[in-house]
Motif scaffolding. Structure first.
Motif, short mmCIF file in Angstrom:
data_model
loop_
_atom_site.label_atom_id
_atom_site.label_comp_id
_atom_site.label_asym_id
_atom_site.label_seq_id
_atom_site.Cartn_x
_atom_site.Cartn_y
_atom_site.Cartn_z
N VAL A 1 0.84 -1.20 0.00
CA VAL A 1 0.00 0.00 0.00
C VAL A 1 0.87 1.25 0.00
O VAL A 1 0.61 2.21 -0.74
N ILE A 2 1.93 1.24 0.82
CA ILE A 2 2.84 2.39 0.90
C ILE A 2 3.50 2.64 -0.46
O ILE A 2 3.63 3.79 -0.91
N ASN A 3 3.93 1.58 -1.13
CA ASN A 3 4.54 1.72 -2.45
C ASN A 3 3.57 2.33 -3.45
O ASN A 3 3.95 3.16 -4.29
N LYS A 4 2.29 1.94 -3.35
CA LYS A 4 1.28 2.51 -4.23
C LYS A 4 1.09 4.00 -3.95
O LYS A 4 0.93 4.80 -4.87
N LYS B 1 6.54 16.17 2.17
CA LYS B 1 5.74 15.03 2.62
C LYS B 1 6.20 13.74 1.95
O LYS B 1 6.29 12.68 2.58
N LEU B 2 6.50 13.83 0.67
CA LEU B 2 6.94 12.64 -0.06
C LEU B 2 8.30 12.16 0.45
O LEU B 2 8.52 10.94 0.60
N LYS B 3 9.21 13.08 0.74
CA LYS B 3 10.52 12.70 1.28
C LYS B 3 10.37 12.07 2.66
O LYS B 3 11.07 11.12 3.00
N GLU C 1 11.57 8.21 6.14
CA GLU C 1 11.27 7.99 7.55
C GLU C 1 10.42 6.74 7.68
O GLU C 1 9.60 6.43 6.82
N GLU C 2 10.62 6.01 8.77
CA GLU C 2 9.90 4.76 8.98
C GLU C 2 8.52 5.05 9.57
O GLU C 2 8.28 4.90 10.77
N LEU C 3 7.61 5.47 8.70
CA LEU C 3 6.25 5.78 9.13
C LEU C 3 5.37 4.54 9.03
O LEU C 3 5.54 3.73 8.13
N ILE D 1 0.93 7.45 7.66
CA ILE D 1 0.92 7.91 6.26
C ILE D 1 -0.49 8.31 5.85
O ILE D 1 -0.68 9.32 5.17
N ARG D 2 -1.48 7.51 6.27
CA ARG D 2 -2.86 7.87 5.96
C ARG D 2 -3.22 9.23 6.57
O ARG D 2 -3.91 10.04 5.96
N GLY D 3 -2.74 9.44 7.79
CA GLY D 3 -3.00 10.72 8.43
C GLY D 3 -2.29 11.86 7.71
O GLY D 3 -2.83 12.96 7.57
N LEU D 4 -1.07 11.59 7.22
CA LEU D 4 -0.29 12.60 6.51
C LEU D 4 -0.97 13.05 5.23
O LEU D 4 -0.96 14.22 4.87
N TYR D 5 -1.59 12.08 4.54
CA TYR D 5 -2.23 12.37 3.26
C TYR D 5 -3.76 12.40 3.35
O TYR D 5 -4.43 12.43 2.31
#
Length: 241
Positions: free
Chosen positions: A76-79, A215-217, A222-224, A229-233
């Motif tokens: 999911v993270i890769n997507k 945000k992308l970096k 970073e080991e999120l 990540i869902r919260g970030l986006y």
């Protein structure tokens, strides 16, 4: 092993002792007692081994489930990384095209497309069509971001709309003769107004893209967790797939 030896010695000593109490006289032989004790001991050992094996199996199952969950999260993270990378690149391109066409130079080139019929109505209409298409394309990519979609007063939204209205007004005023193209002062004023809104859009565009790249970096280096990540986006749970 030591307990087994001690148990055998105890049994040996007990059978060597004599007693006058008939209730303490053994009815079993020493071999019977040892066989019984061995059977019980083996049974207890088997129970202990089964318990340990079950515990190891449970731990192994937990590890497999954890690995499976992490693998799914990484997919999911890769997507998300791929999607956001493509979105940022697309935004850069379409926003640059939008700003390039909504500027005084583009209007001047459109006016001069047909010098026999200056200002060129065809040139201005073609430019207007391109600006309309770019306005839609920019808006479509911007609205993917919930912050932009649900906050019309966001500075980037305001700059994006203001530039569109100014470019359309400038084209229409020139095409409809509301601005005399021979009036250099009026033309210069119109060009400066359009340039102002273009620069304002470029400024907000740069701020927004820098924020998205940060945000992308963060996502990349970073080991999120997936939840972070869902919260970030602002990604909803039911949209993860």
């Amino acid at each position: 092993m030591i307990l087994s030896i001690l148990f055998a010695i105890v049994i040996h000593i007990l059978f060597c002792l004599e007693t006058s109490n008939k209730y303490l006289i053994a009815r079993w032989g020493a071999g019977d007692i040892l066989a019984y004790a061995s059977t019980v001991a083996l049974g207890l050992l088997a129970m202990w081994q089964n318990k340990k094996q079950q515990e190891e199996n449970d731990k192994a199952q937990d590890r497999l489930e954890s690995i499976s969950i992490r693998t799914n999260e990484l997919n999911v993270i890769n997507k998300i990384v791929e999607f956001e990378s493509n979105r940022i690149q697309s935004l850069k391109q379409v926003m640059d095209d939008y700003a390039s066409n909504c500027n005084p130079q583009a209007v001047a080139l459109a006016m001069a497309k047909d010098m026999l019929h200056f200002p060129s109505v065809i040139g201005l209409t073609e430019l207007e069509k391109v600006i309309d298409e770019l306005f839609i394309n920019v808006g479509r990519l911007m609205r993917i971001d919930d912050v932009l979609q649900y906050h019309d007063d966001h500075p980037l939204n305001c700059a994006y709309v203001n530039l569109y209205h100014c470019a359309k007004r400038s084209i229409n005023n020139i095409r409809d003769g509301k601005i005399d193209t021979n009036d250099h002062q009026a033309m210069e004023k119109d060009a400066k107004t359009l340039a102002h809104f273009r620069d304002e859009f470029l400024h907000e565009r740069e701020k927004y893209l820098v924020e998205q790249e940060i945000k992308l970096k963060k996502l990349l280096f970073e080991e999120l967790t997936l939840e972070e990540i869902r919260g970030l986006y602002n990604i909803q749970e039911n949209c993860k797939d």
